[in-house]
Design a protein around this motif. Structure first.
Motif, short mmCIF file in Angstrom:
data_model
loop_
_atom_site.label_atom_id
_atom_site.label_comp_id
_atom_site.label_asym_id
_atom_site.label_seq_id
_atom_site.Cartn_x
_atom_site.Cartn_y
_atom_site.Cartn_z
N ILE A 185 0.85 -1.18 0.00
CA ILE A 185 0.00 0.00 0.00
C ILE A 185 0.89 1.24 0.00
CG2 ILE A 185 -0.19 0.24 2.52
CD1 ILE A 185 -3.22 0.83 2.03
N GLY A 186 0.38 2.32 -0.53
CA GLY A 186 1.15 3.55 -0.69
C GLY A 186 1.27 4.38 0.58
N ALA B 239 2.34 -10.09 10.27
CA ALA B 239 2.28 -8.63 10.42
C ALA B 239 2.87 -7.94 9.20
CB ALA B 239 3.05 -8.20 11.68
N SER B 240 2.56 -6.66 9.06
CA SER B 240 3.12 -5.86 7.96
C SER B 240 4.63 -5.67 8.16
CB SER B 240 2.45 -4.48 7.93
OG SER B 240 1.07 -4.58 7.74
N PHE B 241 5.32 -5.46 7.05
CA PHE B 241 6.75 -5.13 7.11
C PHE B 241 7.04 -4.10 6.04
CE2 PHE B 241 6.34 -8.47 4.00
CZ PHE B 241 7.27 -8.18 3.01
N GLU B 242 8.20 -3.48 6.10
CA GLU B 242 8.57 -2.42 5.16
C GLU B 242 9.71 -2.85 4.28
OE1 GLU B 242 7.36 1.77 7.21
OE2 GLU B 242 9.00 0.68 8.16
N SER B 243 9.61 -2.48 3.00
CA SER B 243 10.63 -2.81 2.02
C SER B 243 11.35 -1.55 1.58
CB SER B 243 10.00 -3.48 0.80
OG SER B 243 10.92 -3.59 -0.25
N ASN B 244 12.63 -1.69 1.25
CA ASN B 244 13.42 -0.56 0.76
C ASN B 244 13.58 -0.57 -0.75
OD1 ASN B 244 13.93 0.52 3.36
ND2 ASN B 244 15.54 -1.03 3.67
N GLU B 245 12.88 -1.50 -1.44
CA GLU B 245 13.02 -1.59 -2.89
C GLU B 245 12.49 -0.32 -3.55
OE1 GLU B 245 11.58 -5.07 -4.77
OE2 GLU B 245 12.15 -6.38 -3.11
N GLU B 246 13.29 0.26 -4.42
CA GLU B 246 12.90 1.50 -5.09
C GLU B 246 11.83 1.27 -6.14
OE1 GLU B 246 16.35 3.34 -6.68
OE2 GLU B 246 17.30 3.68 -4.73
N THR C 130 5.72 0.83 0.17
CA THR C 130 6.75 0.16 0.97
C THR C 130 6.19 -0.78 2.03
OG1 THR C 130 6.82 2.10 2.41
CG2 THR C 130 8.45 1.99 0.63
N LYS C 131 4.97 -0.54 2.45
CA LYS C 131 4.36 -1.41 3.48
C LYS C 131 3.76 -2.63 2.79
CE LYS C 131 2.22 2.26 4.88
NZ LYS C 131 3.17 3.27 4.41
N ARG C 132 4.18 -3.82 3.23
CA ARG C 132 3.83 -5.04 2.51
C ARG C 132 3.24 -6.11 3.41
NH1 ARG C 132 8.80 -6.76 -1.53
NH2 ARG C 132 8.93 -4.84 -2.75
N ARG C 133 2.58 -7.07 2.77
CA ARG C 133 2.20 -8.33 3.40
C ARG C 133 2.54 -9.44 2.41
NH1 ARG C 133 -1.10 -8.16 7.87
NH2 ARG C 133 -0.26 -10.26 8.09
N ASN C 134 3.09 -10.51 2.92
CA ASN C 134 3.41 -11.66 2.06
C ASN C 134 2.15 -12.45 1.74
OD1 ASN C 134 6.26 -11.40 1.76
ND2 ASN C 134 6.52 -12.10 3.87
#
Length: 311
Positions: A41-42, A118-125, A131-135
């Motif tokens: 999500i943005g 739980a949600s986690f954050e990614s640094n992928e550009e 950046t907030k993700r769920r698998n």
């Protein structure tokens, strides 16, 4: 397989799982989400730490400043609240929840299941502010034209993330073939036949199904003979047939159709009660197998509930 193992092959969906529609920025991130095994999500400027360390009003103030919105204006205040609610909802997704995401113009819908806690954050550009993700474990990726017409209602949904619990009966039969919800077992058969469906073939198939269910209930002492028995059909060639019944008989029927479709030898059955039933009802089972071939019912879907359990 013995009876206990057969019943354990039924997926239990009675755990109150939720169903969510997650937008992909007009399809822009559909392939990234599907190929990467996640959703996102943005509003990346609001971090997960913000939700841990800031109050609701402080997060809303941060949204207002970054979006250039005036919290005094009623319309702009509503936009701030809407963004906050979407982010909060995303963070509260639960493991086991079902996710549906659309491609560009919703030409395709991917169905998946949340697999992390739980949600986690990614640094992928490459995902920009997403950046907030769920698998997610993706289960299906289908053209909307392959699905029940009810799914066309999703095309008018413009929210970034929204509750689609009303779609649950339609989603369940897209991502599962043998499952339990409440007291009822559901068995979904996919009919791949492109030509017109012969009424006699369909009628004979349903007669045999009913007969087998009654005999299974009696022979296995399930005591669910005469219980509620429903069939939902969407047979636009190809289409689906969903059999719904109280009790345990339908699970055993699913195994017997699997056994018959695979042309297995009754002597390979270790459970004496199951073997006895197959031998005594061999003619009915063979006739049902012939009708499965005539209706072009998808064999892979019949096999799936037992194959995935390594049986």
């Amino acid at each position: 397989m013995n009876v206990k193992e057969i019943l354990e092959s039924v997926e239990d969906l009675s755990n109150g799982r939720n169903y969510w529609f997650v937008r992909t920025d007009y399809g822009k991130h559909f392939d990234e989400f599907f190929n990467g095994g996640y959703i996102a999500i943005g509003w990346g400027y609001i971090t997960l730490n913000d939700f841990k360390n800031l109050s609701k009003s402080e997060i809303k103030d941060k949204i207002a400043k970054r979006e250039g919105l005036n919290p005094i204006d009623s319309k702009e205040k509503s936009k701030i609240t809407s963004i906050y609610n979407k982010l909060e909802r995303f963070n509260k997704l639960r493991k086991g929840d079902v996710i549906v995401v659309p491609s560009r113009k919703s030409q395709r819908l991917a169905f998946g299941e949340i697999i992390d806690d739980a949600s986690f954050e990614s640094n992928e550009e490459s995902v920009e502010s997403y950046t907030k993700r769920r698998n997610v474990k993706w289960l299906e990726n289908k053209s909307i034209f392959e699905l029940d017409p009810y799914f066309f209602r999703l095309k008018i949904n413009q929210h970034s993330i929204s509750d689609i619990g009303s779609f649950a009966p339609y989603i369940d039969k897209e991502v599962g073939s043998l499952f339990k919800k409440g007291d009822k077992t559901h068995y979904v058969l996919n009919i791949d036949k492109q030509d017109d469906i012969n009424f006699r073939d369909l009628s004979n198939f349903m007669d045999n199904i009913e007969r087998l269910l009654e005999d299974i209930s009696t022979d296995f002492n399930f005591h669910d003979a005469g219980s509620e028995f429903f069939v939902k059909m969407n047979l636009q060639s190809p289409g689906k047939m969903e059999i719904i019944k109280d009790g345990k008989s339908l699970a055993v029927l699913a195994f017997l159709l699997f056994f018959t479709s695979c042309n297995k030898d009754p002597e390979s059955i270790k459970d004496p009660k199951v073997k006895k039933f197959v031998i005594e009802h061999r003619e009915t089972l063979n006739n049902t197998g012939a009708e499965i071939d005539s209706l072009e019912i998808n064999i892979d879907e019949i096999v799936a509930p037992f194959k995935k359990n390594g049986k």
